[in-house]
Scaffold this motif. Structure first.
Motif, PDB file in Angstrom:
ATOM      1  N   LEU A 127       3.197  -2.133   1.763  1.00  0.00           N
ATOM      2  CA  LEU A 127       2.854  -2.523   2.988  1.00  0.00           C
ATOM      3  C   LEU A 127       3.889  -2.118   4.025  1.00  0.00           C
ATOM      4  CD1 LEU A 127       0.780  -6.019   2.567  1.00  0.00           C
ATOM      5  CD2 LEU A 127      -0.186  -3.783   3.467  1.00  0.00           C
ATOM      6  N   LYS A 128       5.135  -2.041   3.442  1.00  0.00           N
ATOM      7  CA  LYS A 128       6.208  -1.606   4.412  1.00  0.00           C
ATOM      8  C   LYS A 128       6.262  -0.148   4.715  1.00  0.00           C
ATOM      9  CE  LYS A 128       9.877  -4.929   2.824  1.00  0.00           C
ATOM     10  NZ  LYS A 128      10.992  -5.228   2.174  1.00  0.00           N
ATOM     11  N   VAL A 129       5.365   0.731   3.949  1.00  0.00           N
ATOM     12  CA  VAL A 129       5.319   2.166   4.138  1.00  0.00           C
ATOM     13  C   VAL A 129       4.484   2.481   5.127  1.00  0.00           C
ATOM     14  CG1 VAL A 129       4.624   4.316   3.054  1.00  0.00           C
ATOM     15  CG2 VAL A 129       5.628   2.462   1.596  1.00  0.00           C
ATOM     16  N   ARG A 130       4.611   3.174   6.052  1.00  0.00           N
ATOM     17  CA  ARG A 130       3.655   3.492   7.338  1.00  0.00           C
ATOM     18  C   ARG A 130       2.909   4.542   7.238  1.00  0.00           C
ATOM     19  NH1 ARG A 130       7.350  -0.261   8.721  1.00  0.00           N
ATOM     20  NH2 ARG A 130       7.524  -0.912  10.861  1.00  0.00           N
ATOM     21  N   ASP A 131       2.841   5.306   5.930  1.00  0.00           N
ATOM     22  CA  ASP A 131       1.896   6.386   5.688  1.00  0.00           C
ATOM     23  C   ASP A 131       0.843   5.993   4.932  1.00  0.00           C
ATOM     24  OD1 ASP A 131       0.608   8.555   5.084  1.00  0.00           O
ATOM     25  OD2 ASP A 131       2.374   9.597   4.122  1.00  0.00           O
ATOM     26  N   ASN A 132      -0.252   5.733   5.497  1.00  0.00           N
ATOM     27  CA  ASN A 132      -1.955   5.011   5.026  1.00  0.00           C
ATOM     28  C   ASN A 132      -2.167   6.070   3.932  1.00  0.00           C
ATOM     29  OD1 ASN A 132      -4.092   3.286   5.325  1.00  0.00           O
ATOM     30  ND2 ASN A 132      -5.238   5.202   5.897  1.00  0.00           N
ATOM     31  N   SER A 133      -2.000   7.465   3.988  1.00  0.00           N
ATOM     32  CA  SER A 133      -2.392   8.189   2.721  1.00  0.00           C
ATOM     33  C   SER A 133      -1.640   7.609   1.524  1.00  0.00           C
ATOM     34  CB  SER A 133      -2.532   9.356   3.217  1.00  0.00           C
ATOM     35  OG  SER A 133      -1.068   9.913   3.387  1.00  0.00           O
ATOM     36  N   MET A 134      -0.469   7.618   1.719  1.00  0.00           N
ATOM     37  CA  MET A 134       0.525   7.209   0.446  1.00  0.00           C
ATOM     38  C   MET A 134       0.063   6.001  -0.054  1.00  0.00           C
ATOM     39  SD  MET A 134       4.817   7.001   0.500  1.00  0.00           S
ATOM     40  CE  MET A 134       4.733   8.643   0.777  1.00  0.00           C
ATOM     41  N   ARG A 135      -0.125   4.715   0.830  1.00  0.00           N
ATOM     42  CA  ARG A 135      -0.676   3.594   0.201  1.00  0.00           C
ATOM     43  C   ARG A 135      -2.027   3.633  -0.578  1.00  0.00           C
ATOM     44  NH1 ARG A 135       0.644   1.968   5.664  1.00  0.00           N
ATOM     45  NH2 ARG A 135      -1.607   1.580   6.072  1.00  0.00           N
ATOM     46  N   THR A 136      -3.097   4.516   0.170  1.00  0.00           N
ATOM     47  CA  THR A 136      -4.226   4.690  -0.541  1.00  0.00           C
ATOM     48  C   THR A 136      -3.904   5.290  -2.116  1.00  0.00           C
ATOM     49  OG1 THR A 136      -5.235   4.832   1.547  1.00  0.00           O
ATOM     50  CG2 THR A 136      -6.382   5.589  -0.454  1.00  0.00           C
ATOM     51  N   MET A 137      -3.104   6.336  -1.954  1.00  0.00           N
ATOM     52  CA  MET A 137      -2.829   6.959  -3.144  1.00  0.00           C
ATOM     53  C   MET A 137      -2.361   5.877  -4.075  1.00  0.00           C
ATOM     54  SD  MET A 137      -3.351   9.634  -5.032  1.00  0.00           S
ATOM     55  CE  MET A 137      -3.944  10.817  -3.807  1.00  0.00           C
ATOM     56  N   ASP A 138      -1.361   5.253  -3.866  1.00  0.00           N
ATOM     57  CA  ASP A 138      -0.680   4.117  -4.619  1.00  0.00           C
ATOM     58  C   ASP A 138      -1.757   3.051  -5.329  1.00  0.00           C
ATOM     59  OD1 ASP A 138       1.762   2.551  -5.886  1.00  0.00           O
ATOM     60  OD2 ASP A 138       0.643   1.114  -4.550  1.00  0.00           O
ATOM     61  N   ILE A 139      -2.704   2.784  -4.582  1.00  0.00           N
ATOM     62  CA  ILE A 139      -3.783   1.982  -5.040  1.00  0.00           C
ATOM     63  C   ILE A 139      -4.703   2.680  -6.018  1.00  0.00           C
ATOM     64  CG2 ILE A 139      -5.866   0.545  -4.456  1.00  0.00           C
ATOM     65  CD1 ILE A 139      -4.478  -0.213  -1.591  1.00  0.00           C
ATOM     66  N   ILE A 140      -5.028   3.645  -5.748  1.00  0.00           N
ATOM     67  CA  ILE A 140      -5.718   4.687  -6.794  1.00  0.00           C
ATOM     68  C   ILE A 140      -5.081   4.688  -8.107  1.00  0.00           C
ATOM     69  CG2 ILE A 140      -6.973   6.870  -7.231  1.00  0.00           C
ATOM     70  CD1 ILE A 140      -7.532   7.027  -4.183  1.00  0.00           C
ATOM     71  N   VAL A 141      -3.865   5.328  -8.016  1.00  0.00           N
ATOM     72  CA  VAL A 141      -3.131   5.238  -9.117  1.00  0.00           C
ATOM     73  C   VAL A 141      -2.728   4.165  -9.968  1.00  0.00           C
ATOM     74  CG1 VAL A 141      -0.920   5.997 -10.104  1.00  0.00           C
ATOM     75  CG2 VAL A 141      -2.092   7.461  -8.368  1.00  0.00           C
ATOM     76  N   ARG A 142      -2.504   3.093  -9.285  1.00  0.00           N
ATOM     77  CA  ARG A 142      -2.425   1.774  -9.784  1.00  0.00           C
ATOM     78  C   ARG A 142      -3.636   1.304 -10.382  1.00  0.00           C
ATOM     79  NH1 ARG A 142      -1.212  -2.631  -6.004  1.00  0.00           N
ATOM     80  NH2 ARG A 142      -0.058  -0.892  -4.768  1.00  0.00           N
ATOM     81  N   TYR A 143      -4.642   1.467  -9.983  1.00  0.00           N
ATOM     82  CA  TYR A 143      -5.926   0.881 -10.495  1.00  0.00           C
ATOM     83  C   TYR A 143      -6.424   1.750 -11.652  1.00  0.00           C
ATOM     84  CZ  TYR A 143     -10.998   0.997 -11.350  1.00  0.00           C
ATOM     85  OH  TYR A 143     -12.423   0.806 -11.754  1.00  0.00           O
ATOM     86  N   LEU A 144      -6.056   2.973 -11.438  1.00  0.00           N
ATOM     87  CA  LEU A 144      -6.364   3.859 -12.814  1.00  0.00           C
ATOM     88  C   LEU A 144      -5.596   3.545 -13.949  1.00  0.00           C
ATOM     89  CD1 LEU A 144      -6.906   7.252 -11.256  1.00  0.00           C
ATOM     90  CD2 LEU A 144      -8.322   5.809 -12.088  1.00  0.00           C
ATOM     91  N   LEU A 145      -4.460   3.054 -13.534  1.00  0.00           N
ATOM     92  CA  LEU A 145      -3.207   2.836 -14.854  1.00  0.00           C
ATOM     93  C   LEU A 145      -3.601   1.321 -15.359  1.00  0.00           C
ATOM     94  CD1 LEU A 145       0.060   4.161 -13.669  1.00  0.00           C
ATOM     95  CD2 LEU A 145      -1.236   4.895 -15.376  1.00  0.00           C
ATOM     96  N   ILE A 146      -4.172   0.378 -14.461  1.00  0.00           N
ATOM     97  CA  ILE A 146      -4.292  -1.002 -15.129  1.00  0.00           C
ATOM     98  C   ILE A 146      -5.627  -0.784 -15.834  1.00  0.00           C
ATOM     99  CG2 ILE A 146      -5.035  -3.194 -14.336  1.00  0.00           C
ATOM    100  CD1 ILE A 146      -2.979  -3.065 -11.996  1.00  0.00           C
TER     101      ILE A 146
END
Length: 403
Positions: free
Chosen positions: A156-175
């Protein structure tokens, strides 16, 4: 000197007071009773479905997808207010304890939904796999959810919205992969996914350390959107004066609903109610969601009479949730200038609800006719006539006069 602990306690008390103010109406409302009935009926058919579950059913994949969602989904309730962006930014370096407590509070509040989904999937898991590993999976996912919540805070400290979205997708796939390989007892792949998760979390931490300041605008916006969703739910049971709703043009639907309204003084509220229904995300979303969910339940529930009951029940739920439309514009003073009596306004409101419900119940009747029989479709038509012509006016008049 700002006391972070005192600030958290003060905000938490105010937040819980606001929730309790409306939860007492939600938990005792007709919609809660209807939802209890729906869940009870689904539980019965869920058990019957498990008894006939085919051997080829991908239980591990379904469980991993659903548990992956509730484990990854980790919103953070910071209880910040819009004015904090002015008054608390200078004291940001003193608020570490405050945000740590909000993370812990957010984790505790999310456990309820997590445990509900986990318990709901337990019969499916126990039907297909060894039951003694399900408790261990619960322990692992509680830890992973804590990690995911912390990683979400860092991102949430990261300003880039696309980076936050990609992080959530990768985290979801790994979990989800972690859960799948645990169920399948693929030890090597499980270790590899665990290492990748640790790498992702380490990367999240490194990104957060590059951002020295908290993204106040994003935190406040997220809190505002969550509370607005809660107020929209509460508004189905009682008046929420400070509710703000989003509006979209929806030109096609607006023209479709208002194009046939005659340009006449007595039709002022007819035009207003129709335009509000088309453009307000609240009413448009409620109507379409309940229509789709009701149709899905009608399709999947095997019992003929239960299909009919669900169709009527979802129609009843729709009318309950559309009732706030009556007071949607009460804060707009210029409506008092309309030379239209309250009686006419009430008649137009009842007429519009009758039209909306007639369309929904007719669609349910057609769907019942297609998936079931002429008998259930015909009974739904009879029920829609009784519901629309006789019950809606009485129910609306009672509710309006009570308010």
């Amino acid at each position: 000197m700002l006391d972070a602990n005192a600030l958290f306690i003060e905000r938490l008390k105010a937040h819980l007071k606001e929730l309790n103010r409306y939860l007492k109406y939600i938990l005792t409302g007709h919609l809660a009773i209807a939802m209890f009935f729906i869940l009870s009926a689904l539980a019965v058919y869920y058990q019957k479905w498990l008894e006939q579950l085919p051997e080829t059913f991908p239980a591990a994949l379904i469980i991993s997808i659903l548990l992956g969602v509730v484990t990854t989904h980790s919103p953070i309730q910071t209880m910040l207010k819009k004015a904090d962006i002015v008054f608390l930014i200078p004291a940001e370096h003193q608020l570490k304890g405050y945000f740590t407590r909000t993370l812990f509070y957010s984790y505790i509040m999310q456990i309820y939904l997590f445990l509900f989904i986990f318990a709901a999937l337990a019969p499916l898991y126990l039907t297909k796999f060894e039951g003694n590993t399900y408790g261990l999976l619960l322990l692992i996912l509680l830890i992973v959810k804590g990690w995911s919540l912390t990683a979400n805070w860092w991102m949430l400290k990261v300003r880039d919205n696309s980076m936050r979205t990609m992080d959530i997708i990768v985290r979801y796939l790994l979990i989800s992969a972690l859960i799948y390989f645990f169920i399948k007892q693929e030890t090597l792949l499980l270790i590899i996914v665990t290492v990748l998760l640790m790498v992702i979390f380490s990367y999240n931490l490194a990104l957060s350390k590059r951002q020295k300041a908290i993204n106040w605008e994003l935190l406040i916006e997220r809190d505002y959107l969550r509370m607005r969703s809660f107020y929209r739910l509460a508004n189905m049971f009682t008046d929420v004066p400070h509710l703000e709703t989003s509006v979209k043009k929806r030109t096609f639907f607006a023209r479709l609903l208002t194009g046939s309204v005659p340009f006449d003084q007595k039709n002022s509220y007819t035009y207003l109610f129709r335009l509000t229904s088309a453009r307000s995300s609240e009413y448009f979303g409620i109507y379409t969601r309940l229509l789709i969910i009701g149709a899905l339940l009608i399709f999947f529930v095997p019992n003929i009479w239960l299909k009919l009951i669900f169709a009527i029940l979802f129609s009843y739920m729709t009318i309950i949730q559309l009732m706030p439309l009556w007071k949607h514009h009460t804060t707009i003073l210029w409506l008092d200038l309309y030379p239209v009596s309250r009686k006419v306004r009430q008649q137009e409101f009842v007429k519009w609800l009758q039209q909306l419900m007639a369309v929904q119940m007719l669609l349910f009747a057609i769907f019942l006719l297609i998936v079931e029989s002429y008998l259930t479709g015909g009974l739904m038509v009879v029920a829609s006539i009784i519901f629309t012509i006789f019950l809606i006016p009485k129910y609306v008049h009672t509710k309006i006069n009570r308010r």
